[in-house]
Structures are given as structure tokens and as C-alpha cells.
Write an enzyme that holds these catalytic residues in place. Structure first.
Site, PDB file in Angstrom:
ATOM      1  N   HIS A   1      -1.371 -16.058   7.783  1.00 32.41           N
ATOM      2  CA  HIS A   1      -0.893 -14.672   7.852  1.00 32.41           C
ATOM      3  C   HIS A   1      -1.903 -13.690   8.423  1.00 32.41           C
ATOM      4  O   HIS A   1      -1.703 -12.490   8.324  1.00 32.41           O
ATOM      5  CB  HIS A   1      -0.406 -14.159   6.497  1.00 32.41           C
ATOM      6  CG  HIS A   1       0.582 -15.051   5.835  1.00 32.41           C
ATOM      7  ND1 HIS A   1       1.782 -15.415   6.425  1.00 32.41           N
ATOM      8  CD2 HIS A   1       0.562 -15.670   4.636  1.00 32.41           C
ATOM      9  CE1 HIS A   1       2.435 -16.221   5.606  1.00 32.41           C
ATOM     10  NE2 HIS A   1       1.722 -16.400   4.518  1.00 32.41           N
TER      11      HIS A   1
ATOM     12  N   ARG B   1      21.369  18.582  -4.186  1.00 28.95           N
ATOM     13  CA  ARG B   1      21.177  17.141  -4.041  1.00 28.95           C
ATOM     14  C   ARG B   1      21.401  16.457  -5.372  1.00 28.95           C
ATOM     15  O   ARG B   1      20.837  16.843  -6.384  1.00 28.95           O
ATOM     16  CB  ARG B   1      19.801  16.831  -3.442  1.00 28.95           C
ATOM     17  CG  ARG B   1      19.748  17.436  -2.062  1.00 28.95           C
ATOM     18  CD  ARG B   1      18.969  16.790  -0.997  1.00 28.95           C
ATOM     19  NE  ARG B   1      18.630  15.401  -1.052  1.00 28.95           N
ATOM     20  CZ  ARG B   1      17.901  14.829  -0.113  1.00 28.95           C
ATOM     21  NH1 ARG B   1      17.468  15.530   0.908  1.00 28.95           N
ATOM     22  NH2 ARG B   1      17.613  13.580  -0.173  1.00 28.95           N
TER      23      ARG B   1
ATOM     24  N   ARG C   1       4.349 -10.809   4.319  1.00 28.80           N
ATOM     25  CA  ARG C   1       5.790 -10.528   4.410  1.00 28.80           C
ATOM     26  C   ARG C   1       6.215  -9.990   5.760  1.00 28.80           C
ATOM     27  O   ARG C   1       7.408  -9.903   6.045  1.00 28.80           O
ATOM     28  CB  ARG C   1       6.200  -9.578   3.290  1.00 28.80           C
ATOM     29  CG  ARG C   1       6.126 -10.268   1.937  1.00 28.80           C
ATOM     30  CD  ARG C   1       6.452  -9.320   0.813  1.00 28.80           C
ATOM     31  NE  ARG C   1       7.868  -9.046   0.731  1.00 28.80           N
ATOM     32  CZ  ARG C   1       8.404  -8.244  -0.184  1.00 28.80           C
ATOM     33  NH1 ARG C   1       7.640  -7.644  -1.069  1.00 28.80           N
ATOM     34  NH2 ARG C   1       9.699  -8.044  -0.214  1.00 28.80           N
TER      35      ARG C   1
ATOM     36  N   PRO D   1       0.803  -1.205   0.000  1.00 31.66           N
ATOM     37  CA  PRO D   1       0.000   0.000   0.000  1.00 31.66           C
ATOM     38  C   PRO D   1       0.839   1.260   0.000  1.00 31.66           C
ATOM     39  O   PRO D   1       1.752   1.409   0.799  1.00 31.66           O
ATOM     40  CB  PRO D   1      -0.781  -0.109   1.313  1.00 31.66           C
ATOM     41  CG  PRO D   1      -0.285  -1.336   1.994  1.00 31.66           C
ATOM     42  CD  PRO D   1       0.979  -1.725   1.343  1.00 31.66           C
ATOM     43  N   GLU D   2       0.491   2.146  -0.871  1.00 31.77           N
ATOM     44  CA  GLU D   2       1.037   3.498  -0.828  1.00 31.77           C
ATOM     45  C   GLU D   2      -0.010   4.385  -0.167  1.00 31.77           C
ATOM     46  O   GLU D   2      -1.033   3.899   0.319  1.00 31.77           O
ATOM     47  CB  GLU D   2       1.390   3.981  -2.235  1.00 31.77           C
ATOM     48  CG  GLU D   2       2.528   3.170  -2.839  1.00 31.77           C
ATOM     49  CD  GLU D   2       3.215   3.870  -3.995  1.00 31.77           C
ATOM     50  OE1 GLU D   2       3.136   5.111  -4.047  1.00 31.77           O
ATOM     51  OE2 GLU D   2       3.807   3.201  -4.835  1.00 31.77           O
TER      52      GLU D   2
END
Length: 271
Positions: A91, A152, A110, A2-3
Site C-alpha cells: 500500500h 435545516r 483503502r 485523518p481529520e
DNA sequence: AGTGCGGCCTGTCCGC
DNA sequence: TGCGGACAGGCCGCAC
């Protein structure tokens, strides 16, 4: 997985089912996440009332009387509203027990995510303390992006994924926003001009907002809190489209690794 | 100080 | 069909 748009989708999905509820406790089946889970989580939550659900970066902050339940979904985590009697899948590491036989079920193959009970101000927690501005808030502007970028040398794509610069821009939306802004992801951040940062800022906000409106991006396994798919995958212009034609100019979409993350761009539209 | 890399984990997919 | 290897949406901590 998920973002930011996916976490926001989960937040909106769970909020109305949690706020005002008195928690019955928790069932912890697997403690070893990114940080070890509190064995006594259930005892700590029991009887407490949920007062609000917030999102900071990709963290969910479930506000409970006397503390905050901090949840991060990592790469493969999900939170679903289920019935306690629904079969437990592999899970399914934690259940937060809600009234009337309902549960909020945390699933994470994970185990890069986390669930923590905090009794101090979440903003002061070491994981949240150094986070940059929220991309959809006013304080995230071209000015902040431009001034942070001077000198940068890292690729602009890595730069916008740096959570000290701005939070919530993950691997999918970094490629998508740079495509929309016409900026090549390999360009050193310090060499991108102010006007181009104006465009990039606008596009980051737009791509995240549009994805939230479509319920996020489901690539393989993302689901909302009720199990629904995210439809933004249909709107992806470059992510995962290696070798396909650019929707804008027809050129072949390219891919390469930048700082170990796959990156997608159109060699003609992005300079 | 900024940057890149390794590592945390399991599941899936691809080529042989 | 099996097997090894690469890869996957995040992000911390470390060495340079």
C-alpha cells in the site's frame, strides 16, 4: 483516518523537509486511488522546486513551481518522510522523490485518498470550489453557523460535518465538540439556538486546536510525518467510550448511528 | 434545496 | 482455527 488536526500535523511535519527542495521525480506503484493517478507524475515533477505547503480543509496543497500537488489522505492514508532505501510496504502507492535519497511516501490501504498534479488555481478545482469556511479562521463564527442552520432538519451533528457549512469537522471531533457544548447530537440543526451555536463554535475551535497541539488523534494507525503517535486520544471525552462513565457526571456514554456514522454522547450532560 | 443512502477499498475484530 | 459479517477517522454522486 485523518481529520483536520491529523492533516495539520502531517503538514507541519513535512513542510520544513519539503520547502526549497528540488524534486527528483516520483515513483507511482498503484494508480487507482479515489481518482486515478497521473502515470507521468514523475516527469511532471522532475526538477521543480517546492515553494510552500498549505492545508485547505483536509486537503494538503504542496505548492511547486508551475503547479500544485493536491493530496488527500481519505480514511486510511498517510504521508511519511523516509529514505528511498527503506523497505516499501504493501500500500505504499506513491513516492515523491526528494534530494539526497529522501522520499515522501504516500501509503493508503483503502485508497479513498488522492494525489493530483494541478496546473490551475487549486481553489477553482471542483473538489475545493464549494468548500465552506476553515473552522480555525475568523470567518467561521456563530453567525455563519446559525444563519446556515435555519430551517435545516438534519441532526446538528450531520450539519457541522457538512463541508459546505464548515470544513474539517469529522466524525471524532463532531461528537467531541457537541459534548463540550452540551448539545445532543440528534437535535435538528434548525432548532439549536443562537447562544448554543456561540458555545458550539467556540468548542469546535478549541477541540481542533487542542488536538493539533497534541499531534492529533491516533486510534489505530495514524502517525505523523516522522512516524510519531498523536496523543489527543487520551483527551477524548465521548468518542469510542460507549458504556464507559462520563468524565463529567458519571452517566453511561451512549452510541447510535446518525446518517450512518457512529455518534457518541452523554445522555445527562447533552440535552 | 436539503437529506439520506450507496459506493469506493482493505484491514481488523468479534461472535459463532 | 476458520469464516462471515460488521465496522472503520472521508466524501462524492445520486435519487427522492
Amino acid at each position: 483516518m485523518p481529520e483536520l488536526p491529523e492533516v495539520e500535523t502531517v503538514k507541519r511535519g513535512i513542510s520544513p523537509h519539503l520547502i526549497g527542495c528540488h524534486l527528483r521525480g516520483a515513483v507511482v506503484r498503484h494508480r487507482q486511488l479515489r481518482l486515478p493517478l497521473d502515470q507521468n507524475l514523475g516527469e511532471k515533477l522532475k526538477g521543480r522546486k517546492v515553494c510552500g505547503v498549505e492545508r485547505r480543509a483536509k486537503y494538503l496543497l504542496i505548492g511547486v513551481e508551475g503547479g500544485t500537488l493536491l493530496v488527500h489522505l481519505g480514511m486510511s492514508g498517510s504521508l511519511r518522510l523516509e529514505k528511498e532505501s527503506d523497505p516499501v510496504r504493501k500500500h505504499d502507492h506513491v513516492d515523491i522523490l526528494l534530494p539526497r535519497g529522501k522520499v515522501l511516501r504516500y501509503h493508503d490501504p483503502r485508497r479513498f485518498g488522492l494525489v493530483r498534479w494541478l496546473t490551475t488555481a487549486p481553489g477553482k478545482h471542483r473538489l475545493l470550489r464549494h468548500l465552506g469556511p476553515e473552522p480555525l479562521e475568523k470567518e467561521f463564527s456563530a453567525d455563519t453557523l446559525f444563519s446556515a442552520s435555519r430551517k435545516r432538519k438534519a441532526a446538528v451533528k450531520s450539519f457541522v460535518m457538512d463541508s459546505k457549512v464548515v470544513v474539517g469537522v469529522g466524525n471524532i471531533y463532531a461528537s467531541e465538540a457537541l459534548f463540550r457544548a452540551g448539545i445532543r447530537p440528534t437535535t435538528p440543526a434548525g432548532k439549536v439556538s443562537k447562544p448554543r451555536y456561540e458555545t458550539l463554535t467556540t468548542q469546535i475551535k478549541e477541540v481542533l486546536q487542542e488536538s493539533i497541539e497534541r499531534g492529533g488523534t491516533t486510534l489505530r494507525d495514524f502517525r505523523g510525518a516522522g512516524g510519531e503517535l498523536g496523543y489527543f486520544v487520551q483527551s477524548l471525552d465521548v468518542y469510542g467510550r460507549t458504556g464507559e462513565g462520563c468524565r463529567c457526571c458519571g452517566a453511561t456514554i451512549k452510541t447510535a448511528n446518525i446518517a450512518q456514522r457512529s455518534t457518541f454522547w452523554c445522555p445527562r450532560c447533552q440535552r
